[in-house]
Every structure is written in C-alpha cells, then in structure tokens.
Design a protein around this motif. Structure first.
Motif, short mmCIF file in Angstrom:
data_model
loop_
_atom_site.label_atom_id
_atom_site.label_comp_id
_atom_site.label_asym_id
_atom_site.label_seq_id
_atom_site.Cartn_x
_atom_site.Cartn_y
_atom_site.Cartn_z
N GLU A 106 5.07 15.06 -8.43
CA GLU A 106 6.01 13.97 -8.69
C GLU A 106 7.31 14.43 -9.36
O GLU A 106 8.36 13.83 -9.15
N SER A 107 7.23 15.49 -10.14
CA SER A 107 8.43 16.00 -10.81
C SER A 107 9.49 16.42 -9.81
O SER A 107 10.70 16.28 -10.06
N SER A 124 13.67 11.03 0.75
CA SER A 124 13.61 12.43 1.20
C SER A 124 12.49 13.18 0.49
O SER A 124 11.70 13.90 1.12
N GLY A 125 12.40 12.99 -0.82
CA GLY A 125 11.37 13.68 -1.61
C GLY A 125 9.97 13.25 -1.23
O GLY A 125 9.07 14.08 -1.06
N VAL A 145 7.18 15.79 0.16
CA VAL A 145 6.13 16.12 -0.81
C VAL A 145 4.83 15.38 -0.48
O VAL A 145 3.76 15.73 -0.98
N SER A 146 4.91 14.35 0.36
CA SER A 146 3.74 13.55 0.76
C SER A 146 3.10 12.84 -0.42
O SER A 146 1.88 12.81 -0.57
N GLY A 173 8.33 6.54 1.31
CA GLY A 173 8.64 7.72 2.12
C GLY A 173 7.42 8.25 2.84
O GLY A 173 7.51 8.71 3.98
N GLN A 174 6.26 8.18 2.19
CA GLN A 174 5.02 8.65 2.82
C GLN A 174 4.63 7.76 4.00
O GLN A 174 4.22 8.26 5.05
N ILE A 175 4.74 6.44 3.83
CA ILE A 175 4.43 5.52 4.93
C ILE A 175 5.39 5.75 6.10
O ILE A 175 4.99 5.73 7.26
N LEU A 176 6.66 5.99 5.77
CA LEU A 176 7.65 6.28 6.80
C LEU A 176 7.29 7.56 7.54
O LEU A 176 7.36 7.62 8.77
#
Length: 243
Positions: free
Chosen positions: A110-111, A184-185, A189-190, A195-198
């Motif tokens: 997460e960082s 983007s992150g 980074v998953s 972003g992960q769902i995208l």
C-alpha cells in the motif's frame, strides 16, 4: 432517455447492422446491471472505501508537503531560482512513470500506491501556492502594511485570503492527479480497490466491467468536486463579493 437511446443504437449496430463488436463496445444496460451486481456483492463498496482511504492519505500528504515547499520557495529566493524549473518539469511526468520507482523503494504494498498518489499531486500544489502568493495584488500588501500589519497577521489576514483562489485551483488540479496516481498504482500493485476491479475487467476482456468502474470513478470525482471544492469556491466568491 439517454440510456434508452444509447441502448437502441447499441442493438442496431451489434444485432441488426452488425458493424460493432459486442466485446469491444458494451451495452449501456449491461453496464448498469453490472454496477448493481457489484454493489450487491459488496465488492464495489469495499473497493471504493479502500481507494478513498488511500486517496485521502496520499492527497493530504501532498497538500502538507506541497504547501510547506511552496512557502519556502516564496521566502528563500535561492530555492526558487534553483528548483522552480525542476518542479515544473517534474509536474509534467505522468503518474505511471513513478510506479516502477515506488515499487523499487517500497515493494508491492500500500505504501507504493500512497507514494504515487502523493508524488503525482505534490508539484501542482507547490506551484499553486508559489504563484498564488506571488500574484497577490500589491495594493493589498501596501494598504495592510500602512495599517501596521506584518508577519503572521499580514499572511493570515491579507496574503492567504487573496491567494486562496489560485491555491484552490491548484488543489483541484492536484486532486485530479491524485486520482490518476491511485488507479495507476492499484492496477499495477493489484491492491484491493477500484484499480484492481478495472484491471480484472481488462484481464477478463469484460468491457462492461471496465466501463462500469470508469463510470464509478467519474461519479465519485463529480460528487467530490461539487460538495467539497465547489463549496469552498462558493464561500470564497461570497467573501470577495462575487456572488
């Protein structure tokens, strides 16, 4: 009506004329059904909460650091002369360019995402604070100094209020950069989030899921702009007698 028209156009072009590929262009109704389904499974709720938490943390970090650096540039000419061009150049870098750098520093956690959010918006905030204070009308400063204002009182009563319109514009720009950094992150980074769902929609070639997440991001951006930045701008305009 707009959704109905779009759905009709979709049906005509995919089922009757057959010039659109259903795997490339989604059905508007299927997108909204998918959004409802994601909310029902609570996947979207968890994703929004996780993304917003990272976004707020990263953005607040950029606001604090950006404001401090902006004030330092105003007070110390050496810093401005040597670093203003560098900061302007760094602002043009896309958020995605910072992702490999942050992964090498922090790893896949997460960082990394918070760093990308903060570094993506910090430069626009620095420039906004710097230009906002520089462009304060000199008449205000002369009048305030004539009435004995100096130091903290000069800043709190004259300079900061006069510079606020430019600073708020920079904060809004920084917020938009923070959103880009977040997505983007999370995609690379998953981490759990929008972003992960995208990214999952892209991997599964599910265009409806991709568009659904894009609509959610757009809606959140509009809500925050209206109820946070919109209200701040309105109060500033009222204070200056522009409403």
């Amino acid at each position: 009506m707009l959704i109905a028209i779009l759905e009709l156009v979709y049906k005509i072009n995919t089922e009757i004329i057959k010039i659109w590929n259903a795997n490339i262009i989604p059905s508007p109704i299927s997108v909204f059904i998918l959004i409802i389904r994601l909310f029902e499974t609570k996947m979207l709720i968890y994703a929004i909460l996780s993304s917003m938490r990272r976004l707020v943390i990263g953005y607040l970090i950029s606001v604090v650091i950006g404001s401090i650096i902006g004030f330092l540039m105003i007070h110390f000419k050496y810093i401005e002369e040597n670093f203003s061009s560098l900061i302007l150049g760094l602002q043009t870098l896309p958020n995605l360019a910072w992702v490999p750098f942050s992964i090498l520093w922090f790893g896949y956690n997460e960082s990394t995402i918070i760093f990308v959010i903060a570094i993506g918006s910090i430069f626009s905030i620095i420039l906004a604070v710097d230009s906002g204070i520089k462009n304060v009308n000199s008449i205000y400063l002369k009048a305030a100094k004539t009435m004995g204002a100096k130091g903290y009182k000069l800043y709190s009563n004259v300079i900061i209020p006069a510079a606020l319109p430019n600073i708020i514009a920079g904060l809004k720009e920084g917020w938009s950069f923070a959103w880009r950094g977040l997505i983007s992150g999370e995609m690379l980074v998953s981490a759990t989030g929008l972003g992960q769902i995208l990214s999952k929609g892209k991997d599964a070639s599910n265009i409806s899921q991709v568009v659904a997440v894009m609509l959610i991001i757009l809606s959140l951006g509009l809500v925050i702009d209206k109820f946070v930045f919109g209200r701040i701008e309105k109060s500033i305009r009222c204070r200056w007698g522009l409403m």
